[in-house]
Design a protein around this motif. Structure first.
Motif, PDB file in Angstrom:
ATOM      1  N   TYR A  11      53.744  21.624  11.449  1.00  0.00           N
ATOM      2  CA  TYR A  11      54.205  20.673  10.443  1.00  0.00           C
ATOM      3  C   TYR A  11      55.644  20.955  10.010  1.00  0.00           C
ATOM      4  N   ARG A  12      56.456  19.875  10.016  1.00  0.00           N
ATOM      5  CA  ARG A  12      57.853  19.946   9.580  1.00  0.00           C
ATOM      6  C   ARG A  12      58.644  20.987  10.375  1.00  0.00           C
ATOM      7  N   TYR A  13      58.277  21.116  11.666  1.00  0.00           N
ATOM      8  CA  TYR A  13      58.943  22.089  12.532  1.00  0.00           C
ATOM      9  C   TYR A  13      59.073  21.535  13.950  1.00  0.00           C
ATOM     10  N   GLY A  14      57.951  21.374  14.648  1.00  0.00           N
ATOM     11  CA  GLY A  14      57.996  20.852  16.012  1.00  0.00           C
ATOM     12  C   GLY A  14      58.214  19.352  16.034  1.00  0.00           C
ATOM     13  N   THR A  15      58.634  18.833  17.205  1.00  0.00           N
ATOM     14  CA  THR A  15      58.916  17.393  17.317  1.00  0.00           C
ATOM     15  C   THR A  15      58.198  16.731  18.494  1.00  0.00           C
ATOM     16  N   PHE A  16      57.435  17.489  19.289  1.00  0.00           N
ATOM     17  CA  PHE A  16      56.732  16.928  20.443  1.00  0.00           C
ATOM     18  C   PHE A  16      55.366  16.367  20.042  1.00  0.00           C
ATOM     19  N   PRO A  17      55.027  15.131  20.378  1.00  0.00           N
ATOM     20  CA  PRO A  17      53.612  14.746  20.437  1.00  0.00           C
ATOM     21  C   PRO A  17      52.981  15.476  21.617  1.00  0.00           C
ATOM     22  N   HIS A  18      51.682  15.731  21.559  1.00  0.00           N
ATOM     23  CA  HIS A  18      51.079  16.523  22.641  1.00  0.00           C
ATOM     24  C   HIS A  18      51.175  15.810  23.988  1.00  0.00           C
ATOM     25  N   GLU A  19      51.069  14.459  23.976  1.00  0.00           N
ATOM     26  CA  GLU A  19      51.155  13.727  25.246  1.00  0.00           C
ATOM     27  C   GLU A  19      52.518  13.935  25.905  1.00  0.00           C
ATOM     28  N   LEU A  20      53.577  13.878  25.104  1.00  0.00           N
ATOM     29  CA  LEU A  20      54.927  14.037  25.653  1.00  0.00           C
ATOM     30  C   LEU A  20      55.177  15.475  26.090  1.00  0.00           C
ATOM     31  N   LEU A  21      54.635  16.432  25.364  1.00  0.00           N
ATOM     32  CA  LEU A  21      54.775  17.837  25.745  1.00  0.00           C
ATOM     33  C   LEU A  21      54.169  18.063  27.125  1.00  0.00           C
ATOM     34  N   VAL A  22      52.965  17.542  27.326  1.00  0.00           N
ATOM     35  CA  VAL A  22      52.279  17.723  28.611  1.00  0.00           C
ATOM     36  C   VAL A  22      52.979  16.933  29.709  1.00  0.00           C
ATOM     37  N   LEU A  23      53.419  15.715  29.398  1.00  0.00           N
ATOM     38  CA  LEU A  23      54.122  14.906  30.396  1.00  0.00           C
ATOM     39  C   LEU A  23      55.404  15.597  30.856  1.00  0.00           C
ATOM     40  N   THR A  24      56.150  16.160  29.908  1.00  0.00           N
ATOM     41  CA  THR A  24      57.388  16.860  30.261  1.00  0.00           C
ATOM     42  C   THR A  24      57.090  18.062  31.140  1.00  0.00           C
ATOM     43  N   ALA A  25      56.030  18.800  30.798  1.00  0.00           N
ATOM     44  CA  ALA A  25      55.641  19.955  31.617  1.00  0.00           C
ATOM     45  C   ALA A  25      55.242  19.513  33.014  1.00  0.00           C
ATOM     46  N   SER A  26      54.518  18.410  33.097  1.00  0.00           N
ATOM     47  CA  SER A  26      54.087  17.904  34.409  1.00  0.00           C
ATOM     48  C   SER A  26      55.274  17.514  35.269  1.00  0.00           C
ATOM     49  N   GLU A  27      56.263  16.871  34.651  1.00  0.00           N
ATOM     50  CA  GLU A  27      57.463  16.469  35.392  1.00  0.00           C
ATOM     51  C   GLU A  27      58.257  17.665  35.902  1.00  0.00           C
ATOM     52  N   LEU A  28      58.128  18.822  35.218  1.00  0.00           N
ATOM     53  CA  LEU A  28      58.806  20.045  35.637  1.00  0.00           C
ATOM     54  C   LEU A  28      57.928  20.897  36.545  1.00  0.00           C
ATOM     55  N   ALA A  29      56.757  20.339  36.933  1.00  0.00           N
ATOM     56  CA  ALA A  29      55.824  21.033  37.836  1.00  0.00           C
ATOM     57  C   ALA A  29      55.281  22.321  37.228  1.00  0.00           C
ATOM     58  N   VAL A  30      55.140  22.352  35.917  1.00  0.00           N
ATOM     59  CA  VAL A  30      54.547  23.512  35.240  1.00  0.00           C
ATOM     60  C   VAL A  30      53.055  23.549  35.560  1.00  0.00           C
ATOM     61  N   LYS A  31      52.539  24.740  35.865  1.00  0.00           N
ATOM     62  CA  LYS A  31      51.137  24.878  36.249  1.00  0.00           C
ATOM     63  C   LYS A  31      50.252  25.385  35.116  1.00  0.00           C
ATOM     64  N   THR A  32      50.830  26.179  34.212  1.00  0.00           N
ATOM     65  CA  THR A  32      50.075  26.756  33.093  1.00  0.00           C
ATOM     66  C   THR A  32      50.949  26.737  31.850  1.00  0.00           C
TER      67      THR A  32
END
Length: 980
Positions: A11-32
Motif C-alpha cells: 500500500y502506497r508503495y508499489g505500482t504494479f497490478p499483479h496481472e501486469l507484474l506477471v505479464l512483464t515477467a513473462s515478456e522477459l522470459a522469467v521462469k520463477t
C-alpha cells in the motif's frame, strides 16, 4: 531469481497490478518469481493463478518492515511455510508490535536479510535457512567479504517495485501521501531506489558475473520453493456435527420438523420440494453451511435477538422451514436453483441481518464457537478515487486549499504545469488499493487454520480480519457467511419489548401471514403512512406506494425492487406503474418476453428476470446468465467477461431471427440494472421486515416511534420522528431529571425525551444523575440536585435551559439565578435525599422573571436539535393564509403558494442534458406532507438555503394520484423576533 517483487498491494508503495507484474515477467522470459509485498499477502493467490497461466513458477513471501526500515524478506518453501509466514505476520500486526530484528520460523521459511557488511563481521554465522540479499547497487560492497565463509549465504536481491520512470514518480507521490508531507520534504529513507524496475535477466546476471556462487545460491533457493493451490477444493468448515452423514441426517430432521411448522401435514408440493433441495444440498456439500447458519440463529434466539434472512438464500424452502428466512418460496414462485445448483459458477451465501446493537455479539459467538484459528472477518480494501487523489496530490505539491478545491471539482482552467501533473498522476493512481478495510458483513469459517490462506489484521472493529477480499476468497473456494446489521431490526425488537413492558402484551413478530391479511395494515400501506418503517419510509418510496395504491404483500415485494435506481433510470418504473393499473392497454416487446415476464407486466424487476431473459431470450446458458446477473449486481470483478457475454447475446439474438431493434432494447433494459438489481427473494425479505414494522406502527405507534428514536436510525432526522410521535397522539415532555432515562422512555403513558438528546451533556453526568436517583430516590429541589450530583455550573445551566428541572415549579430564569447563587455558596449540608431528617430548602426572594415561549422553543432547537411544540409558531407569517397539503389535490394545473418547512431534498440530473434538478419534501403547519419538484431553471434561480421555512410557489401536477408542486419561485421565510 526475482525474489523481491511487489504489487500495489504494498500500500502506497508499489505500482504494479499483479496481472501486469506477471505479464512483464513473462515478456522477459522469467521462469520463477516471488511476490513479497510489504507486511501483507493480500493478492498472493491472484498472483499464483496469473503465474500458472503464464507458465511461471510462483513463490510466496512477504517483505517485513518496521516503518521505513527493511527487516528481512520471508519466502515460503511450501504451503506450510506460507502458513508460518501468515501466522508470524498476523501475530505482530494484531498486537501492533514491531517485528524482531532476527527471526527463526522453522525449516519451511527462508529468511533473507538486507546486505550489511558490518553485520557480517560482527554477527554469528547465518543458519541454514538464513541468507543475505545483495542488490545490484551493492555488488561493489562485496569487496573484502570472506566469500569462503559467507558465499553460501548470499543471494541476488533485485527489488521490483514500479514499471518505469513515470511510475517511479507515482511511487514517490504515494510515499508523500503516506507520510502526509510535501514532496520537497521527502527523504531517501521514505522511498525506493530508482533502479527498482524489472531488469532483464541477462542484465541482472551480468551484474553478478564476478560472483557465480551468489547466482547459483539464488537459483537453488528458488528451486526449493513451491506453492500449491487446488482452487476448486472446498476449504470451508466441512462438518457442523461429527461427520458428513451426521450433517445430512440432522439437516433432514430440522427441515422435516420445520416443514410441519410452516405447512402442516398435507402439503405434498412443499414436501417434494424439501426432499429435492435436501438432495442438491447434500450432493454439493452444503449441509454444513446450512447447519452453521442455523446454529448461529439458534444462539441469536437464545439471546432474544431478531434477524432477517434475505438474499438468494430466501429461494430455499429448506431455509424457510429452518426459520433462516421468513420468505415462503412457494408463495412467490422462487426457484432454488437461483441459490444453489450444480452449474453455479460462484458460491451462494445467506445474508443474515441483525440489529446494529446485537451484531457484534453474534460475531463474537462465531469466533468463540468455531475458534479464532478458523474464523475471520472478510477484508476488503478502499481504493484511490480520482477527486480524492487530486486533493491528496494537491497537498503533496503544496497548493493552497482553495486552489485544490477548484482543481478537484474541475472548475480550474489552467495551463499550469503543476496542475497538469496532478491531474495526470491522479489518473494513474486511480483505483490503486489504499488501505485494508472490512467487508460489510462477510465472515469466513475454514476447515484448516485461516492462516493457510491469508494473514489477518485487527482493525478498530476489534475482530480478526483477513487481508484477502471476497473475490480472492471465492476464487480459492472459501465461502463467506454474511452477518450484517441494520437499525430497522432494532426498531422492531425495542417496540416488542416496550409493548410487553408498557401494555403486558406479547407479540409474535414472526406471524407475518397474520400481518399480510390485516386490513388496518393494508390501509396503512395504501395511505403511505410508513414513517419509521424499514425500507418504505423515504419520500420516493412513499410516493411509489401511493402511485401503486399498494395494499398487499406481492405488490410491496415488487415495489421494493422497482424503487431501485436501475429500474427508475431505465424509465421502466413509470412503465411498470402504468401497466400495473392498465394490464390490457400495452403490448409486450416480444411474445417470448410475455411468456417470461407476464407476472411483472413485461418489465424486468428482479435479478431472476435478468437470468430468465438472458437464458430463454438471449440464448446464454445458465452459467453465463448467472455471471451476467452477478455483473449486474456489481459482484463480479472485471469487464472482459461482460464484453464477451454482450457479444454472445447479440449473436444468439441474430441467430434466432429477432429484430435488431428489439434485441438492442432488451439489452438496454438488462444493462440499466447494472449495480442495482435485487433478487426477488431479497425484495421479499425486505417486504417481510416492512410488514413487521407496519404492524407495530399500526397498532402501537407510540412504542414504535420511541423505538425508532432510540435506535438513531431512519431516513429522516430525529426532529421529524419526535414530531411524528406527537402526531400519533403521544404526550411528550422535554428531558426531566426525575423521569428521563439515558434513552427516550415511556412512563405512565407519558414519553420523556432521553438525556442523550441534550447537546454537550456529558455521559458521565447522565450516568451519575441516573445512579443517584436509583439509589436515593427522586430529587427534591434544585439545591438537593446540586448537592447529590455535584453538577458543574455549565452543565447545570444546560439542564435548566432545556427545562429539565421544571418539577421545581420555578421558571428557567429563577432557576438560573438560584443555581448561580447556590454554587457560589460553599455549603457543607448533607444532601436532602441522604439526610435522616429533611432539611428545608434554602429560600430566595426573587423579582418576577417572565418566561418567553418563543425563546424556550429556540433554546430547545439549540440544545436538543428540535422542539416539541409546533415549529410554525416561530415563523413570521400566517401559514393558514396559504394552501395547505390537504388543499393541493383540488388544485391540479393551478398555481399555488404554500408556507412549508423543509425536511429533505434529493438531487438528480435530467436525462437529456444532464442538468441538476431537485426534489423537495416538506411539512405544512398541520404536519402533513408536501412534495415539490425543482426543474433545472428553477433549481438555478432559487437554490435551497439549508433547513427552515420557505414560501414555495408553483403549478400542481398529478401522476398516478400523487400530487407535486413544480416550483417556479421559492423564498426563505423569516422567524419571529424573540421579544414578540
Amino acid at each position: 531469481m526475482y525474489l523481491n517483487c511487489k504489487t500495489y498491494f504494498s500500500y502506497r508503495y508499489g505500482t504494479f497490478p499483479h496481472e501486469l507484474l506477471v505479464l512483464t515477467a513473462s515478456e522477459l522470459a522469467v521462469k520463477t518469481m516471488a511476490l513479497t509485498n510489504i507486511n501483507n499477502t493480500s493478492d498472493i493467490w491472484d498472483f499464483v493463478s496469473a503465474c500458472k497461466r503464464a507458465g511461471i513458477k510462483p513463490v510466496a513471501g512477504v517483505e517485513i518492515r518496521n516503518e521505513d526500515t527493511l527487516c528481512y524478506l520471508l519466502l515460503s518453501r511450501n504451503n506450510e511455510g506460507f502458513f508460518q509466514i501468515n501466522r508470524f505476520l498476523s501475530t505482530h500486526l494484531i498486537a501492533k508490535a514491531p517485528f524482531p530484528d532476527r527471526v527463526e520460523l522453522g525449516a519451511d521459511v527462508f529468511v533473507i536479510y538486507p546486505f550489511n557488511k558490518e553485520w557480517l563481521q560482527s554477527e554469528p554465522l547465518l543458519t541454514v535457512n538464513e541468507y543475505m540479499g545483495v542488490q545490484t547497487t551493492e555488488v561493489n560492497k562485496l569487496y573484502g567479504v570472506d566469500m569462503q565463509q559467507w558465499g553460501s549465504r548470499l543471494l541476488m536481491r533485485h527489488p521490483v517495485t514500479f514499471q518505469d520512470k513515470v511510475h517511479y514518480n507515482v511511487h514517490r507521490l504515494l510515499r508523500a501521501i503516506d507520510k502526509n508531507i510535501i514532496l520537497s520534504k521527502q527523504e531517501d529513507t521514505h522511498k525506493a531506489g530508482e533502479h527498482e524496475t524489472f531488469m532483464p535477466p541477462a542484465t541482472l546476471l551480468l551484474a553478478f558475473e564476478a560472483y557465480p556462487q551468489i547466482i547459483i545460491n539464488t537459483f537453488l533457493l528458488m528451486e526449493k520453493c513451491s506453492l500449491d493451490m487446488d482452487y476448486e477444493e472446498d476449504k470451508n468448515k466441512k462438518h457442523a456435527s461429527a461427520s458428513k452423514e451426521d450433517d445430512r441426517q440432522l439437516l433432514e430432521k430440522l427441515a422435516t420438523d420445520g416443514l410441519l411448522y410452516r405447512y402442516g401435514k398435507t402439503n405434498t408440493v412443499a414436501r417434494e420440494r424439501v426432499l429435492k433441495e435436501l438432495k442438491i444440498i447434500n450432493d454439493l456439500n452444503f449441509n454444513a453451511y446450512f447447519l452453521i447458519t442455523w446454529e448461529i440463529l439458534q444462539y441469536a434466539r437464545s439471546r432474544g435477538f431478531f434477524h432477517v434472512g434475505r438474499g438468494s438464500g430466501a429461494n430455499s424452502i429448506v431455509a424457510y422451514c429452518m426459520q433462516i428466512t421468513d420468505v415462503d418460496p412457494i408463495e412467490l414462485d422462487l426457484y432454488f436453483e437461483r441459490f444453489l445448483n450444480p452449474y453455479r459458477t460462484s458460491p451462494p451465501d445467506f445474508d443474515i441481518d441483525f440489529s446494529w446493537v446485537d451484531r457484534d455479539d453474534i460475531i463474537d459467538f462465531v469466533f468463540k464457537k468455531y475458534g479464532k484459528e478458523h474464523v475471520a472477518l472478510l477484508g476488503m480494501y478502499t481504493t484511490f478515487q480520482y477527486k480524492a487523489t487530486v486533493r491528496e496530490l494537491g497537498k503533496v505539491y503544496g497548493l493552497p486549499k482553495t486552489e485544490i478545491d477548484l482543481l478537484a471539482e474541475g472548475r480550474l482552467q489552467s495551463d499550469d504545469k503543476v496542475h497538469a501533473q496532478i491531474l495526470r498522476y491522479s489518473d494513474l493512481i486511480k483505483d490503486f488499493p489504499n488501505h485494508l478495510s472490512i467487508h460489510p458483513g462477510g465472515m469466513l469459517i475454514s476447515e484448516n487454520p485461516i492462516h493457510y490462506y491469508t494473514a489477518t489484521d485487527l482493525p478498530p472493529k476489534g475482530f480478526y480480519t483477513t487481508q484477502i477480499d471476497m473475490f480472492v476468497a471465492e476464487n480459492i473456494s472459501l465461502f463467506k457467511f454474511d452477518i450484517l446489521s441494520q437499525r430497522g431490526l432494532g426498531h422492531i425488537k425495542d417496540t416488542v419489548d416496550l409493548v410487553r413492558k408498557t401494555r403486558g402484551i406479547a407479540i409474535d413478530i414472526h406471524d407475518v401471514e397474520l400481518f399480510k391479511q390485516d386490513k388496518r395494515v393494508a390501509q396503512q400501506i395504501r395511505s403511505a403512512d410508513t414513517i419509521g418503517c424499514f425500507y418504505i419510509e423515504s419520500p420516493s418510496m412513499r410516493q411509489l406506494l401511493k402511485k401503486l395504491r399498494c395494499s398487499d404483500y406481492l405488490t410491496l415485494v415488487a415495489a421494493s425492487s422497482i424503487i431501485r435506481p436501475g429500474v427508475g433510470q431505465s424509465g421502466m418504473m413509470q412503465e411498470y406503474i402504468y401497466r400495473y393499473h392498465n394490464p390490457d392497454k400495452f403490448e409486450y416487446l416480444h411474445p417470448k418476453m410475455k411468456e417470461l415476464l407476464q407476472e411483472t407486466y413485461g418489465v424486468m424487476v428482479y435479478q431472476e428476470d435478468v437470468i430468465k431473459v438472458a437464458h430463454h431470450f438471449g440464448g446464454l446458458d445458465m452459467a453465463e446468465s448467472d455471471i451476467l446477473r452477478r455483473a449486474m449486481s456489481g459482484k463480479y470483478r472485471g469487464t472482459k467477461q461482460m464484453q464477451r457475454l454482450e457479444e454472445q447475446f447479440f449473436l444468439n439474438c441474430k441467430a434466432r431471427g429477432y429484430d435488431p431493434g428489439i434485441s438492442r432494447e432488451v439489452w438496454r433494459q438488462i444493462s440499466s440494472f447494472a449495480g442495482y438489481s435485487f433478487s426477488k427473494a431479497h425484495s421479499a425479505s425486505f417486504a417481510v421486515e416492512s410488514y413487521q414494522s407496519l404492524y407495530l406502527k399500526t397498532y402501537y405507534p407510540v412504542e414504535f416511534m420511541v423505538a425508532v428514536i432510540n435506535n438513531f436510525g431512519g431516513f429522516y432526522n430525529r426532529a421529524l420522528y419526535f414530531q411524528q410521535l406527537i402526531k400519533h397522539g403521544a404526550t411528550v415532555y422535554n428531558p426531566c431529571i426525575n423521569n428521563s432515562d439515558y434513552l427516550t422512555s415511556i412512563k405512565n403513558d407519558i414519553v420523556y425525551v432521553g438525556f442523550i438528546h441534550i447537546k454537550d451533556l456529558e455521559r458521565a453526568l447522565m450516568e451519575k444523575i441516573l445512579e443517584e436517583r436509583d439509589r436515593n430516590g427522586a430529587y427534591l429541589h434544585l439545591q438537593d440536585f446540586i448537592e447529590r450530583t455535584q453538577v458543574p455550573p455549565e452543565q447545570l445551566n444546560t439542564l435548566i435551559k432545556v427545562n429539565a428541572l421544571r418539577f421545581t415549579g420555578k421558571t428557567k430564569g429563577e432557576l438560573l439565578w438560584e443555581a448561580n447563587t447556590l454554587q457560589k455558596t460553599n455549603t457543607r449540608r448533607i444532601p436532602a435525599g441522604q439526610s435522616l431528617f429533611q432539611e428545608p430548602e434554602i429560600s430566595f426572594q426573587l423579582p418576577a422573571l417572565k418566561q418567553n415561549r418563543l425563546k424556550d422553543m429556540m433554546q430547545d432547537i439549540e440544545l436538543l436539535g428540535f422542539t416539541l411544540e409546533n415549529m410554525f409558531e416561530l415563523v413570521d407569517a400566517d401559514p393558514y393564509q396559504h394552501k395547505l397539503a390537504a388543499d393541493i389535490p383540488g388544485c391540479v394545473h393551478q398555481t399555488v403558494t404554500c408556507l412549508v418547512y423543509l425536511i429533505c431534498t434529493k438531487d438528480t440530473y435530467t436525462k437529456k442534458n444532464k442538468e441538476v434538478m431537485h426534489f423537495g419534501t416538506w411539512l405544512d403547519v398541520k404536519g402533513d406532507w408536501v412534495d415539490s419538484v425543482h426543474f433545472p431553471e428553477s433549481a438555478r434561480r432559487y437554490p435551497f438555503q439549508k433547513r427552515g421555512f420557505y414560501f414555495i410557489t408553483g403549478k400542481v401536477i398529478e401522476e398516478f394520484g400523487v400530487h407535486t408542486i413544480a416550483v417556479e419561485q421559492m423564498e426563505k421565510a423569516g422567524i419571529k423576533k424573540l421579544n414578540s
